[in-house]
Motif scaffolding. Structure first.
Motif, PDB file in Angstrom:
ATOM      1  N   ARG A 218       0.790  -1.179  -0.190  1.00  0.00           N
ATOM      2  CA  ARG A 218      -0.053  -0.220  -0.038  1.00  0.00           C
ATOM      3  C   ARG A 218       0.914   1.446  -0.073  1.00  0.00           C
ATOM      4  NH1 ARG A 218      -2.192  -0.794   4.292  1.00  0.00           N
ATOM      5  NH2 ARG A 218      -1.233   0.710   5.596  1.00  0.00           N
ATOM      6  N   SER A 220       0.652   5.509  -0.003  1.00  0.00           N
ATOM      7  CA  SER A 220       0.094   6.817   0.323  1.00  0.00           C
ATOM      8  C   SER A 220       0.648   8.042  -0.245  1.00  0.00           C
ATOM      9  CB  SER A 220      -0.493   6.879   1.773  1.00  0.00           C
ATOM     10  OG  SER A 220      -1.124   8.146   1.804  1.00  0.00           O
ATOM     11  N   SER A 273      -5.390  12.484   0.867  1.00  0.00           N
ATOM     12  CA  SER A 273      -4.085  12.007   0.167  1.00  0.00           C
ATOM     13  C   SER A 273      -4.541  10.892  -0.865  1.00  0.00           C
ATOM     14  CB  SER A 273      -3.051  11.389   0.993  1.00  0.00           C
ATOM     15  OG  SER A 273      -2.496  12.299   1.966  1.00  0.00           O
ATOM     16  N   GLU A 275      -4.214   7.102  -2.119  1.00  0.00           N
ATOM     17  CA  GLU A 275      -3.838   5.814  -1.601  1.00  0.00           C
ATOM     18  C   GLU A 275      -4.004   4.860  -2.598  1.00  0.00           C
ATOM     19  OE1 GLU A 275      -5.193   2.829   1.939  1.00  0.00           O
ATOM     20  OE2 GLU A 275      -4.252   4.724   2.718  1.00  0.00           O
TER      21      GLU A 275
END
Length: 280
Positions: A218, A220, A273, A275
């Protein structure tokens, strides 16, 4: 600002053949019209002594430091990059070069570039380099116009084109940074790729979560260039190029056949943000 070293944690981000990557930002300096600006590069292993020496020389000569940076290279050598206003020194460029070069630490002295509306763009700093690679800088508005042209010409296929362009960019970056068998670790290549993208002004990496055992990650990104400007013709998540960049970067870094990447949150859709979820 010029000569800024991009760090990955406490380590220099590596480039080809294990050499560090030195991202150079476009040097913009506010300066009055008619002022004489010189770019000076000095090399030394003694940081303190060189600062004292240069400060003394510049002060005696009525030379002002407009902008500059200090970068320590592997091996201990320090690179000083300074933009000097020598208008009031009574020196021309050649005498300035001779004066500074006589101390044995100054490597080169170059005159200023184009001055327009109080801003000087130093023409000698080009081409911009990340390590040994030449890099070009384009305004975000230009990218936006390209993307809009694709959409008006290709319809929904345009997003696929942007994704594939980004994927090729990410894969190429990973190859350059040492991905592949018996080369650099996959996660290290990814981290360098993210650091390089941030140094290039694409966005600010806020978080990177990695679960190599499940081949899931992940990322961001705050202020992602592709998603920060408003556009009324699209609803929902907007990143296609950078989403492709991540897919190509992870795929090539880990030597995978195929990688999926989805933007789960987007700044264009009122998130703080952008992601991204990446998985196999």
């Amino acid at each position: 600002m010029i000569g800024q070293v991009k760090k990955e944690g406490n380590k220099l981000a590596p480039g080809r053949r294990g050499e560090p990557v030195f991202p150079f930002n476009l040097p913009l300096i506010w300066v009055g019209r008619g002022r004489k600006i010189a770019e000076v590069t000095a090399l030394s292993r003694d940081l303190s002594s060189t600062i004292v020496l240069l400060s003394s020389v510049l002060s005696r000569r009525s030379i002002d430091v407009v902008c500059g940076s200090i970068t320590k290279k592997p091996g201990g050598e320090v690179v000083f990059t300074m933009f000097l206003d020598y208008t009031d020194s009574g020196l021309n460029l050649e005498s300035l070069r001779e004066s500074l070069s006589s101390f044995g630490v100054v490597e080169r002295v170059m005159t200023n570039g184009t001055v327009t509306e109080g801003v000087t763009v130093n023409s000698h700093a080009f081409p911009l380099l990340f390590g040994e690679r030449r890099v070009i800088v384009l305004p975000t508005e230009f990218f936006e116009r390209i993307a809009n042209f694709f959409r008006s010409s290709l319809g929904g296929v345009a997003n696929t084109v942007l994704f594939e362009l980004g994927r090729m960019c990410g894969a190429t970056s990973a190859k350059y940074m040492g991905a592949g068998p018996n080369r650099r670790d996959g996660e290290e290549v990814v981290r360098v790729g993210l650091a390089t993208a941030q140094a290039a002004g694409w966005g600010i990496v806020e978080d990177f979560y990695s679960d190599p055992s499940k081949l899931a990650w992940r990322v961001s990104i705050r202020d992602l260039f592709e998603c920060t400007s408003s556009r009324s013709d699209e609803v929902g998540n907007r990143s296609h190029f950078f989403r492709g960049y991540l897919a190509g970067l992870f795929q090539e870094s880990y030597g995978l056949e195929k990688v999926s990447c989805v933007e789960t949150l987007c700044a264009a859709n009122h998130a703080a943000s952008c992601e991204f979820a990446i998985w196999v």
